[in-house]
Design a protein around this motif. Sequence first.
Motif, mmCIF file in Angstrom:
data_model
loop_
_atom_site.group_PDB
_atom_site.id
_atom_site.type_symbol
_atom_site.label_atom_id
_atom_site.label_comp_id
_atom_site.label_asym_id
_atom_site.label_seq_id
_atom_site.Cartn_x
_atom_site.Cartn_y
_atom_site.Cartn_z
ATOM 1 N N HIS A 141 30.950 35.541 40.685
ATOM 2 C CA HIS A 141 30.484 35.017 39.388
ATOM 3 C C HIS A 141 30.990 35.791 38.177
ATOM 4 N N ASP A 142 31.512 36.995 38.357
ATOM 5 C CA ASP A 142 32.044 37.699 37.187
ATOM 6 C C ASP A 142 33.474 37.237 36.922
ATOM 7 N N LYS A 143 33.617 35.983 36.684
ATOM 8 C CA LYS A 143 34.932 35.387 36.424
ATOM 9 C C LYS A 143 34.721 34.230 35.474
ATOM 10 N N VAL A 144 35.637 34.087 34.557
ATOM 11 C CA VAL A 144 35.540 32.904 33.701
ATOM 12 C C VAL A 144 36.307 31.783 34.391
ATOM 13 N N GLY A 145 35.581 30.958 35.083
ATOM 14 C CA GLY A 145 36.219 29.849 35.792
ATOM 15 C C GLY A 145 36.028 28.554 35.039
ATOM 16 N N LEU A 198 29.661 29.289 35.001
ATOM 17 C CA LEU A 198 29.090 30.044 36.127
ATOM 18 C C LEU A 198 29.331 31.540 35.972
ATOM 19 N N ALA A 199 29.880 31.917 34.807
ATOM 20 C CA ALA A 199 30.297 33.303 34.629
ATOM 21 C C ALA A 199 29.131 34.204 34.219
ATOM 22 N N ILE A 200 28.933 35.261 34.969
ATOM 23 C CA ILE A 200 27.934 36.276 34.633
ATOM 24 C C ILE A 200 28.694 37.602 34.514
ATOM 25 N N SER A 201 28.619 38.233 33.363
ATOM 26 C CA SER A 201 29.379 39.460 33.167
ATOM 27 C C SER A 201 28.685 40.647 33.833
ATOM 28 N N THR A 252 37.242 43.755 27.566
ATOM 29 C CA THR A 252 37.830 42.520 27.064
ATOM 30 C C THR A 252 39.140 42.262 27.800
ATOM 31 N N LEU A 253 39.914 43.331 27.933
ATOM 32 C CA LEU A 253 41.188 43.212 28.635
ATOM 33 C C LEU A 253 40.963 42.689 30.047
ATOM 34 N N CYS A 254 39.950 43.232 30.676
ATOM 35 C CA CYS A 254 39.639 42.839 32.042
ATOM 36 C C CYS A 254 39.373 41.348 32.157
ATOM 37 N N THR A 255 38.476 40.877 31.310
ATOM 38 C CA THR A 255 38.143 39.468 31.397
ATOM 39 C C THR A 255 39.337 38.609 31.026
#
Length: 467
Positions: A54-58, A71-74, A3-6
């Motif tokens: 894509h592992d980013k909440v843009g 476009l975010a894929i965890s 969670t911290l990471c995202t």
Amino acid sequence: MSTLCTLTDRFLLLRPNSLFLLGLFALVLSFAGPRAHAQESALAKEELACLRCHDKVGPGKTLESGEVLSLAISTNAYVDSMHKDTSCEDCHDDIDAKTHGKTITPIKSKRDFALGMRESCRTCHAKNFTQYDDSVHAAMIKDGNKEAPLCSDCHNAHTVRSTKTAGPIAATACANCHEDIFKAYAKDVHGLARVANGKTAPICADCHKSHGVLAASLGNGIKDACLTCHEDSINQHKEWLPNAGRHFEAISCPVCHAPTAQRRVNLRLYDNVAMKQVSEKTGVPQFEKLTLAADAKDMGLDERALWSLLKEFNQEGSEGKTVLRGRLEVSSGIEAHQLSEKSKAIKDCNVCHQKGAEPFQSVSLTIAGPDGRPIRHGVQKDVLTSLLATESVRGFYAIGSTRIKLLDYLLLVVMLGAITVPVGHMTIKRLFKGMRDKLEAEKKAARAPAEGQDSTPHRRADDDTSK
Ligand code: HEC
Ligand code: HEC
Ligand code: HEC
Ligand code: HEC
Ligand code: HEC
Ligand code: HEC
Ligand code: HEC
Ligand code: HEC
Ligand code: HEC
């Protein structure tokens, strides 16, 4: 940790110049290190290449419809998913590495994008796909319905976990779209038992199947599914209910087991030759046209209108092919999921076997639509009794005897479609002929007596079971 990471990712995207946040990010990275490393080794480098962006909440991608496609894929969820060994490009085979992410590919709407992806599951899950192809949901999709589910509405391709473990009932995909039914189910015997005892009690897919979902009232409805778990049901009912098997055929289980439900008679158009319900052919809507013509004032079909309608379905050369089969049902999908414990079930014969009984006050005629769901038209309730007045019917069933009248009426309704039961030498065709004769005779106000009444008084041995 993740969670911290995202969170930091999100902050970085929003305020990339903040030194404080960069510092924090570095700190977090030093913790995230080993885990991130484990993930990286779990994925092939092609996937990591995709996920790097894509592992980013843009901000997401704005589509022509105005919707925003995230476009975010965890990476974490992907590594933990059943698809961790599946390559992104197995499903996204139209990605052009040279231009991807640099130019804008126009997409109409989220639904259009999902529809475009729908075939991607077929190669690896052919069995599920074939079952799904025959479902009411797939039929609706083919018909252009945008509300019906695709594979990806029930399974998220990027986060899918094993479906073998029973999660909380509210996690069932069905609840997203059939919310009212889910709420009813959650409070009925099975919903409560499922929460208390897990998988022994059914959830939606156990009664309806998950992929080959069919219209619920088609054929025997869900009866066969009930009997796979309640194997001894027929015997248990036999202890107090005469001819339980016959009752099971003519009555949908919730009629007795959802004691507060409204009930109705469904007269189904039935093909006596193919031995199945008549269904509307795609693109040739016949039923609505005919019922509207037969019932111009929309008052419900009366005896005459019903008769002329049946005649339309029994054109020259196919007399007696299409008949009516009666069935008692509850009036709504919600009520079908309000099953109570057995002590509350309806046991009183008079609920049905009595003049003016409630279940027989509402009658409709149905045909199976192209996707299997019933198309209805109202019928005047007197039809159930007036049909009986037909002289010729008396030929093969002794009216009166020791039974109450309504039972006779009920029997008639089912008799009209009773093809599993030999009816002596009096065929369905003659039944229709008799009705036709009667109507024509009425028209001319003729007094000529109808057909002889000397034939088979009993249709089968247990017919004179008295009440
Ligand atoms: C098993 C098939 C499958 C795999 C494997 C797969 N995807 Fe998808 N992906 C889909 C489907 C189906 C959709 C459309 C889902 C929807 O929107 O309903 C989709 C949608 C997307 C979207 C649009 C955003 C969204 O969530 O709808 C992105 C971005 C994406 N995938 C990236 C990836 C990346 C990166 C990988 C590999 C790490 C990957 N996908 C692996 C099937 C797959
Ligand atoms: C350089 C960063 C980058 C990489 C690497 C990348 N993508 Fe994308 N991806 C994007 C951007 C930016 C968009 C939005 C493009 C747009 O607005 O049209 C996007 C959009 C998508 C979409 C949404 C549908 C579409 O075409 O717009 C999918 C699906 C997708 N990417 C999958 C993948 C897959 C699978 C890979 C690996 C093979 C991948 N991406 C690699 C940046 C990237
Ligand atoms: C390239 C092959 C491939 C494609 C394409 C693919 N899958 Fe899978 N899928 C797998 C594999 C491998 C598993 C791992 C489970 C297994 O061993 O059966 C799996 C597992 C699943 C599971 C969990 C099964 C379980 O046992 O509970 C679901 C649900 C699923 N996939 C749905 C989809 C959907 C929906 C799509 C299309 C968007 C799709 N898959 C496309 C290969 C694929
Ligand atoms: C209406 C919701 C729904 C749709 C649509 C749906 N599924 Fe499922 N699927 C489920 C449910 C619920 C389960 C778990 C219960 C079960 O095993 O039957 C499941 C189980 C699975 C499984 C694991 C069990 C098995 O049979 O191997 C796979 C794989 C799968 N689905 C793939 C697909 C694919 C591919 C599609 C599209 C053709 C699809 N599903 C469409 C609801 C759905
Ligand atoms: C115990 C078995 C059982 C379970 C569990 C069950 N159903 Fe049903 N469902 C039925 C029966 C029986 C009918 C009525 C069929 C008939 O006409 O005889 C029905 C009817 C339906 C209908 C058609 C309603 C209508 O308007 O005619 C839908 C939709 C439906 N169910 C969805 C669901 C969903 C979603 C769930 C889970 C929340 C669920 N069912 C759980 C047995 C079940
Ligand atoms: C994406 C939305 C969606 C999901 C998810 C979904 N359905 Fe449906 N379903 C529909 C729509 C829309 C209809 C047609 C309208 C209706 O009858 O309620 C339908 C129709 C049905 C019918 C036929 C209704 C009838 O009149 O006989 C049944 C049964 C059914 N769904 C069961 C299920 C079950 C079981 C699940 C989960 C495994 C499920 N549905 C998941 C949207 C969905
Ligand atoms: C005419 C009404 C009626 C119909 C139709 C009916 N039931 Fe029942 N059922 C009852 C009654 C009443 C009881 C309680 C009997 C008792 O406790 O003596 C009962 C009991 C049960 C029980 C508890 C078993 C036991 O006796 O311990 C199950 C399970 C059950 N029914 C399933 C079904 C299923 C499945 C169907 C449809 C195939 C069905 N019932 C149709 C009235 C009905
Ligand atoms: C997956 C197995 C399963 C299916 C399918 C199933 N049931 Fe059940 N049913 C159960 C379990 C488990 C219970 C709760 C334990 C018990 O009392 O027997 C239960 C309880 C009941 C009860 C209450 C019994 C009592 O003793 O009070 C009735 C009535 C009932 N079910 C009817 C039905 C009907 C009708 C259907 C079909 C529409 C159906 N069941 C489908 C497993 C099932
Ligand atoms: C929920 C409504 C309902 C209840 C309650 C009900 N019945 Fe029936 N019964 C029917 C229907 C509908 C038929 C028509 C089936 C047919 O003609 O084959 C029928 C048929 C019959 C038949 C004729 C069966 C045959 O052999 O063809 C008898 C006898 C009968 N019921 C007795 C009873 C008795 C006794 C009870 C109470 C213990 C009872 N029924 C409770 C609806 C009900």
